[in-house]
Write a protein that holds these residues in place. Structure first.
Motif, PDB file in Angstrom:
ATOM      1  N   LEU A  35       0.689  -1.459  -0.004  1.00 43.11           N
ATOM      2  CA  LEU A  35       0.005  -0.056   0.195  1.00 43.11           C
ATOM      3  C   LEU A  35       1.461   1.279  -0.133  1.00 43.11           C
ATOM      4  O   LEU A  35       2.021   1.353   1.441  1.00 43.11           O
ATOM      5  N   GLN A  38       1.300   4.133   2.852  1.00 43.57           N
ATOM      6  CA  GLN A  38       0.765   4.017   4.232  1.00 43.57           C
ATOM      7  C   GLN A  38       1.415   2.816   5.727  1.00 43.57           C
ATOM      8  O   GLN A  38       1.040   2.613   6.012  1.00 43.57           O
ATOM      9  N   PHE A  71      -7.230  -3.086   0.259  1.00 43.47           N
ATOM     10  CA  PHE A  71      -6.152  -3.275   1.195  1.00 43.47           C
ATOM     11  C   PHE A  71      -6.490  -4.382   2.294  1.00 43.47           C
ATOM     12  O   PHE A  71      -5.985  -5.121   2.326  1.00 43.47           O
ATOM     13  N   THR A 512      -2.473   9.715  -2.786  1.00 41.99           N
ATOM     14  CA  THR A 512      -2.245   7.899  -2.221  1.00 41.99           C
ATOM     15  C   THR A 512      -3.760   7.509  -2.509  1.00 41.99           C
ATOM     16  O   THR A 512      -4.081   6.577  -2.258  1.00 41.99           O
TER      17      THR A 512
END
Length: 815
Positions: A35, A38, A71, A512
């Motif tokens: 990810l 993160q 995710f 993101t």
């Protein structure tokens, strides 16, 4: 003070070199499962899933598009795959209290086996019991019981008849029962005439004997129901014995099979005893009796509905959670978390106008399916569904799932229902929502912090370092492969990296919010296919970006058209006193765009107040009002320190018909105000954005790219003349990711962008005159902008004091 120079083009855009990416197209890149940016969120998820303690449920917060759902789901599925399978759960009949069905826990896969075994046992009992009841031995024993009772009844009747004969009376049967009649010679019934010839003494004797014998006969008849009950009890005892013998071996076999599970053994023994008490459910051709006291709620109606055999409805197993096909722990994503879907429900069926139910109508909820696993839900959906949030908290606090219908829990209706035995709860609940939902729950729900102790905070930006750029390329390439999109060449990926910075609003950051970037990628794939290309290039990505902007830009283009037509009054050339072009940002249809707005200021002699017209009419927000109040303090502290501020000024956003919020126009408002005080015209070819503090420093603002492009679009529509420019805070230079048209115009000298740190630099640019700095004596040089401002303010202060004295009084604010 030297005015700042225009920014060079290399400061307007952070280019990504395709050669630095190290690949020809995305098909060469390895799969990426992480990810982007993160690390904090991933650490929190690892803690939440690894710490098996009460209250360590997780709340995942972050804006839409950051990959929260995908995710979290992928991470949990990967982790759950190596975990043991949770137990199966069944509900069975509680024969001692049918309103409270019993819960049985079995290892994964044994639940369905147990259900099938019980079903098979009942099927075999349907054969074994009727066969036993139709055997010659059973018939002989039952006939013996019935004949014995019949003989006892006949003997009692013969005894009464013999006693009557001894007294000269006979017993005859009539339509209404039995009657006693006189006999002649103990054989034949005497006629009425013969009875009349009897003496009174004989008649009296016969009447007395008849009375006594009637009482004896009545006592004998009253014993008949008792004898019938004795026969029925004997037959029932016989049936029970036969049934126990018929199913004994079947149950014994199951007892051996499930000897490791006490709850199962308890149920099987209770079922064996209950079968003996309800043999009628297995008799051929016999209809089940309607709802005896020890049956389930409405069972009689359900049994006659044709839904399975009566015995199977009573003794069958309701398998509500079956993990026989599961691989590891469950990961349940509940998209519709209503109260019954979350906690489970007890269904009812309508039979002859009555709602009835039994334990077979108990249905599992998401908490049952996710028990000893993970339950993922959207926080907003849980909060929107009536009673769902309270039910979730109640289950987590109690550590058990208690299935109650809403009407039972809150007393909506009086329908008789069940109270199933609660099932122990051990699951990780993961709520996903926007940040404001998390902080509202944290502030207003005291139980929230004890139940959701792990905050999984998703960031919206990641550093634009080389490793993060590579990670972004791999992530986009991986998603493109999974969605069967065309490979993206190095130029196309570099353009996506640049667009990621633009979406982040920072040349040194990457967004993101991968969902937004993937939408661009999918549309670029479409345009590449249209030109029959085998790869997505930078031109395809740019085409997709331009097309997206064009689709959403109707309102922006209409505003530009109205400026061109003169409906909206914006000057892009010439000079005007007390007037400046500010910049505002609008959100319409997913597109944020900037647009110039005229700000004007007027100054007269007064008590030293700056009137914000937007605030006076309640169109200005608190932050905007704060910015205007700062201007008043700046004027007094910066220009007339030893005299009262003696002006009355007004500021307004012209042609503004909705709310104004934010302080990003405070620099433009201050410039308009100082222009009006100094009576110096400002260049209308320039626009200003930035907030100002009490020291006159220009502070960073948001959406700087959209604001610059908004003023550029208006100027381009009218024609660029080489003088038009936008003044921005120096702190915003690192945020610049301007589009190609603006950069080309700057490179050609047709448009300019200036970065300033202090309002004096704004004044120098807007007036073309040096703002001036105080010398050693604290005075500004003559001819400078600040000198003219001080002179005007001092003159206004002196005028005010003189007016106050001439009126024979003293202005309390004049000294």
């Amino acid at each position: 003070m030297q005015p700042p120079r225009p920014l060079p083009t290399d400061k307007l855009y952070h280019r990504c070199d395709p050669d630095s990416l190290g690949f020809q197209d995305s098909s060469e890149l390895e799969e990426y499962f992480g990810l982007l940016g993160q690390e904090r969120a991933m650490g929190a998820i690892e803690l939440g899933t690894g710490l098996d303690r009460e209250g360590y449920n997780m709340f995942v917060l972050g804006p839409t598009g950051t990959g929260r759902h995908s995710f979290v789901r992928q991470y949990l599925e990967k982790r759950a795959a190596g975990a043991p399978r949770p137990s199966d759960w069944c509900y069975v009949n509680n024969f001692s209290d049918p309103r409270r069905p019993a819960a049985i826990e079995l290892p994964a896969g044994l639940g369905s086996q147990f259900r099938d075994n019980v079903t098979q046992l009942i099927a075999e009992a349907h054969t074994a019991i009727p066969n036993a009841l139709e055997s010659e031995e059973y018939r002989a024993q039952r006939q013996a019981i019935e004949e014995q009772a019949q003989q006892e009844q006949m003997a009692a009747f013969e005894e009464v008849r013999e006693n009557a004969r001894k007294r000269g009376l006979g017993v005859i049967q009539t339509a209404t029962g039995f009657a006693f009649v006189p006999l002649k010679d103990g054989e034949s019934v005497i006629s009425p005439k013969e009875y009349q010839r009897l003496s009174d003494e004989d008649k009296k004797r016969l009447q007395q004997d008849t009375k006594e014998l009637s009482h004896e006969l009545r006592q004998m008849l009253e014993q008949i129901p008792g004898r019938v009950r004795t026969v029925m009890a004997g037959v029932r005892e016989l049936d029970e014995g036969v049934a126990l013998f018929a199913v004994g071996s079947l149950v014994t076999e199951m007892l051996k099979r499930y000897e490791a599970f006490p709850r199962v053994l308890e149920y099987l023994r209770a079922m064996k005893s209950d079968i003996a008490n309800h043999v009628e459910l297995f008799k051929r051709g016999d209809a089940p009796q309607m709802a005896p006291n020890d049956q389930m709620i409405g069972e009689g109606l359900i049994l006659n509905s044709g839904e399975g055999s009566p015995a199977l409805r009573r003794y069958g197993v309701n398998l509500i959670v079956d993990h026989s096909d599961a691989q590891g722990a469950p990961v349940v994503f509940e998209t519709h978390p209503t109260y019954p879907y979350l906690i489970g429900q007890i269904e009812h069926v309508s039979r002859m106008g009555t709602l009835v139910t039994d334990f077979h109508l108990i249905r599992a909820g998401a908490l049952h399916r996710a028990n000893n696993g993970y339950l993922i839900m959207d926080a907003l959906q849980v909060l929107l569904k009536p009673f769902a949030w309270d039910a979730l908290k109640r289950s987590l606090k109690a550590g058990e799932i208690n299935i109650q219908s809403l009407d039972q829990a809150y007393g909506f209706v009086s329908t008789v229902s069940l109270e199933p035995e609660p099932i122990p709860l051990s699951t990780k609940v993961i709520m996903i929502g926007e940040p404001h939902i998390y902080y509202l729950l944290q502030a207003y729900d005291p139980e929230f912090a004890t139940l959701f102790k792990v905050k999984v905070d998703f960031d919206t930006q990641a550093d634009r370092a080389d490793e993060e750029v590579q990670a972004l390329a791999r992530l986009v390439g991986s998603i493109a492969r999974r969605e069967n999109l065309l490979p993206i060449d190095a130029s196309g990926m570099a353009r996506l990296v640049e667009e990621s910075s633009r979406l982040a609003g920072d040349s040194e950051m990457l967004t993101t919010r991968i969902a937004d970037l993937m939408d661009v990628t999918r549309e670029a794939h479409y345009w590449a296919e249209q030109r029959e290309s085998e790869r997505v290039t930078a031109d395809d990505v740019q085409h997709a970006i331009d097309a997206r902007e064009h689709r959403a830009a109707r309102i922006r283009d209409r505003l530009i058209r109205e400026v061109r037509r003169g409906t909206i009054m914006i000057d892009t050339e010439g000079s005007t006193t007390g007037q400046v072009n500010g910049l505002a940002v609008f959100q319409a249809g997913g597109l944020g765009f900037g647009h110039p707005t005229r700000i004007t200021a007027r100054v007269t002699l007064g008590p030293g107040k700056v009137i914000d017209i937007e605030r006076e009419v309640e169109l200005g927000g608190p932050i905007h009002s704060k910015g205007v109040l700062i201007l008043s303090n700046f004027l007094g502290a910066h220009y007339v320190r030893d005299k009262p501020l003696s002006l009355s000024a007004s500021l307004v956003f012209e042609q503004s018909y909705s709310g104004v919020e934010g302080d990003s126009a405070s620099a433009a408002e201050l410039c308009a105000l100082l222009s009006a005080i100094a009576d110096l015209p400002l260049k209308q070819s320039m626009a200003v954005t930035g907030s100002v503090n009490q020291l006159g420093q220009v502070q960073a603002i948001g959406a700087v790219n959209e604001k610059i492009e908004g003023f550029f679009n208006v100027c381009r529509d009218r024609g660029l003349n080489g003088e038009q420019a936008v003044i921005i805070p120096a702190a915003n230079v690192k945020h610049l990711m301007l589009n190609k048209e603006v950069r080309e115009a700057v490179a050609a000298g047709q448009f300019h962008i200036y970065a300033v740190r202090h309002v004096d630099e704004c004044l120098s640019l807007l007036t073309g005159i040096d703002a001036g700095e105080r010398d050693e004596s604290g005075r500004y040089p003559e001819g400078t902008v600040n000198h003219r401002i001080v002179a005007r303010l001092e003159a206004m202060a002196d005028r005010r004091i003189a007016l106050a004295r001439s009126m024979g009084g003293k202005d309390k604010d004049a000294d």
